[in-house]
Scaffold this motif. Structure first.
Motif, PDB file in Angstrom:
ATOM      1  N   GLU A   1       0.834  -1.198   0.000  1.00 25.73           N
ATOM      2  CA  GLU A   1       0.000   0.000   0.000  1.00 25.73           C
ATOM      3  C   GLU A   1       0.871   1.252   0.000  1.00 25.73           C
ATOM      4  O   GLU A   1       2.040   1.218   0.382  1.00 25.73           O
ATOM      5  N   THR A   2       0.271   2.359  -0.412  1.00 28.75           N
ATOM      6  CA  THR A   2       1.039   3.601  -0.508  1.00 28.75           C
ATOM      7  C   THR A   2       1.236   4.278   0.839  1.00 28.75           C
ATOM      8  O   THR A   2       2.255   4.918   1.057  1.00 28.75           O
ATOM      9  N   ASP A   3       0.280   4.160   1.755  1.00 30.96           N
ATOM     10  CA  ASP A   3       0.384   4.816   3.058  1.00 30.96           C
ATOM     11  C   ASP A   3       1.084   3.881   4.050  1.00 30.96           C
ATOM     12  O   ASP A   3       0.470   2.984   4.608  1.00 30.96           O
ATOM     13  N   GLN A   4       2.369   4.108   4.271  1.00 29.29           N
ATOM     14  CA  GLN A   4       3.165   3.280   5.177  1.00 29.29           C
ATOM     15  C   GLN A   4       3.564   4.046   6.444  1.00 29.29           C
ATOM     16  O   GLN A   4       4.454   3.605   7.164  1.00 29.29           O
ATOM     17  N   ARG A   5       2.928   5.180   6.724  1.00 30.60           N
ATOM     18  CA  ARG A   5       3.328   6.017   7.863  1.00 30.60           C
ATOM     19  C   ARG A   5       3.269   5.271   9.188  1.00 30.60           C
ATOM     20  O   ARG A   5       4.150   5.439  10.032  1.00 30.60           O
ATOM     21  N   TYR A   6       2.237   4.474   9.380  1.00 30.38           N
ATOM     22  CA  TYR A   6       2.072   3.765  10.649  1.00 30.38           C
ATOM     23  C   TYR A   6       3.257   2.844  10.917  1.00 30.38           C
ATOM     24  O   TYR A   6       3.740   2.762  12.038  1.00 30.38           O
ATOM     25  N   PHE A   7       3.749   2.192   9.908  1.00 28.95           N
ATOM     26  CA  PHE A   7       4.815   1.208  10.078  1.00 28.95           C
ATOM     27  C   PHE A   7       6.179   1.858  10.264  1.00 28.95           C
ATOM     28  O   PHE A   7       7.119   1.203  10.690  1.00 28.95           O
ATOM     29  N   TYR A   8       6.287   3.138   9.947  1.00 27.95           N
ATOM     30  CA  TYR A   8       7.521   3.872  10.230  1.00 27.95           C
ATOM     31  C   TYR A   8       7.461   4.594  11.566  1.00 27.95           C
ATOM     32  O   TYR A   8       8.483   4.783  12.216  1.00 27.95           O
ATOM     33  N   ARG A   9       6.271   4.990  11.963  1.00 25.63           N
ATOM     34  CA  ARG A   9       6.145   5.766  13.199  1.00 25.63           C
ATOM     35  C   ARG A   9       6.163   4.918  14.461  1.00 25.63           C
ATOM     36  O   ARG A   9       6.671   5.367  15.489  1.00 25.63           O
ATOM     37  N   VAL A  10       5.598   3.736  14.436  1.00 27.41           N
ATOM     38  CA  VAL A  10       5.541   2.914  15.649  1.00 27.41           C
ATOM     39  C   VAL A  10       6.939   2.599  16.182  1.00 27.41           C
ATOM     40  O   VAL A  10       7.192   2.787  17.381  1.00 27.41           O
ATOM     41  N   PRO A  11       7.908   2.162  15.351  1.00 27.46           N
ATOM     42  CA  PRO A  11       9.256   1.958  15.903  1.00 27.46           C
ATOM     43  C   PRO A  11       9.895   3.257  16.408  1.00 27.46           C
ATOM     44  O   PRO A  11      10.619   3.241  17.410  1.00 27.46           O
ATOM     45  N   LYS A  12       9.600   4.379  15.751  1.00 23.91           N
ATOM     46  CA  LYS A  12      10.139   5.658  16.225  1.00 23.91           C
ATOM     47  C   LYS A  12       9.539   6.049  17.567  1.00 23.91           C
ATOM     48  O   LYS A  12      10.232   6.601  18.428  1.00 23.91           O
ATOM     49  N   ILE A  13       8.251   5.776  17.755  1.00 27.99           N
ATOM     50  CA  ILE A  13       7.597   6.086  19.033  1.00 27.99           C
ATOM     51  C   ILE A  13       8.178   5.225  20.148  1.00 27.99           C
ATOM     52  O   ILE A  13       8.440   5.714  21.252  1.00 27.99           O
ATOM     53  N   ILE A  14       8.403   3.956  19.871  1.00 24.87           N
ATOM     54  CA  ILE A  14       8.992   3.062  20.873  1.00 24.87           C
ATOM     55  C   ILE A  14      10.409   3.516  21.211  1.00 24.87           C
ATOM     56  O   ILE A  14      10.802   3.572  22.386  1.00 24.87           O
ATOM     57  N   GLY A  15      11.191   3.862  20.196  1.00 21.78           N
ATOM     58  CA  GLY A  15      12.549   4.364  20.438  1.00 21.78           C
ATOM     59  C   GLY A  15      12.546   5.663  21.227  1.00 21.78           C
ATOM     60  O   GLY A  15      13.378   5.869  22.118  1.00 21.78           O
ATOM     61  N   PHE A  16      11.597   6.556  20.920  1.00 26.25           N
ATOM     62  CA  PHE A  16      11.493   7.813  21.656  1.00 26.25           C
ATOM     63  C   PHE A  16      11.125   7.553  23.113  1.00 26.25           C
ATOM     64  O   PHE A  16      11.654   8.221  24.013  1.00 26.25           O
ATOM     65  N   ALA A  17      10.225   6.621  23.353  1.00 23.17           N
ATOM     66  CA  ALA A  17       9.819   6.317  24.735  1.00 23.17           C
ATOM     67  C   ALA A  17      11.014   5.807  25.547  1.00 23.17           C
ATOM     68  O   ALA A  17      11.214   6.234  26.691  1.00 23.17           O
ATOM     69  N   PHE A  18      11.818   4.928  24.969  1.00 27.46           N
ATOM     70  CA  PHE A  18      12.999   4.432  25.675  1.00 27.46           C
ATOM     71  C   PHE A  18      14.029   5.542  25.876  1.00 27.46           C
ATOM     72  O   PHE A  18      14.641   5.641  26.940  1.00 27.46           O
TER      73      PHE A  18
END
Length: 158
Positions: free
Chosen positions: A45-62
């Motif tokens: 699919e063209t909208d892949q934002r969710y799959f790039y943001r979730v690892p970034k959010i987890i990394g930011f939380a740590f």
């Protein structure tokens, strides 16, 4: 993006119902498995934002947890020792954040870290003034905040 997040929560809930154990580790495992399943199903699919943001959010939380723990240890060490090590100062911090939401989140994250406090935001919303309890080098503090907290936060929001 919201659709993928809700589907991921649904898959994690199904995993909890199938295993029959309601523990946070089981939920996290179900969330990761749901994320993997959704990523495999939606990789064309063209909208892949969710799959790039979730690892970034987890990394930011740590990263943010590490920064809070580091600041807490520094403040606690200063409190329990007879000599004070703090060198307070006010830093003029140029922001890369543009919108009101980005500025609010950035200032909140900075204020949540022990030893820092937002004093003022300039009228043009380009700089903030931060009171830092342990300020040995103002330029190093600005560089560390720009490359650490602000860069990671803006990577999630933009």
């Amino acid at each position: 993006m919201i659709k993928n997040f809700l589907m991921n929560l649904l898959l994690a809930g199904i995993w909890i119902a199938l295993t029959g154990s309601l523990f946070y580790t089981n939920f996290l495992f179900g969330f990761m498995m749901g994320f993997l399943i959704l990523w495999i199903m939606n990789r064309n699919e063209t909208d892949q934002r969710y799959f790039y943001r979730v690892p970034k959010i987890i990394g930011f939380a740590f990263y943010f947890l590490y920064e809070i723990l580091k600041a807490n240890v520094q403040v606690a060490f200063d409190v329990i020792t007879p000599k004070y090590f703090f060198k307070p100062g006010i830093v003029k911090y140029p922001m890369a954040a543009k919108t009101d939401f980005e500025i609010t989140l950035l200032t909140t994250m900075i204020s949540l870290t022990p030893g820092t406090l937002i004093v003022d935001i300039s009228d043009d919303k380009k700089t903030i003034y931060i009171h830092v309890m342990y300020l040995s080098d103002p330029d190093a503090f600005v560089r560390q905040t720009q490359t650490g907290l602000e860069r990671r936060l803006l990577a999630i929001l933009r």
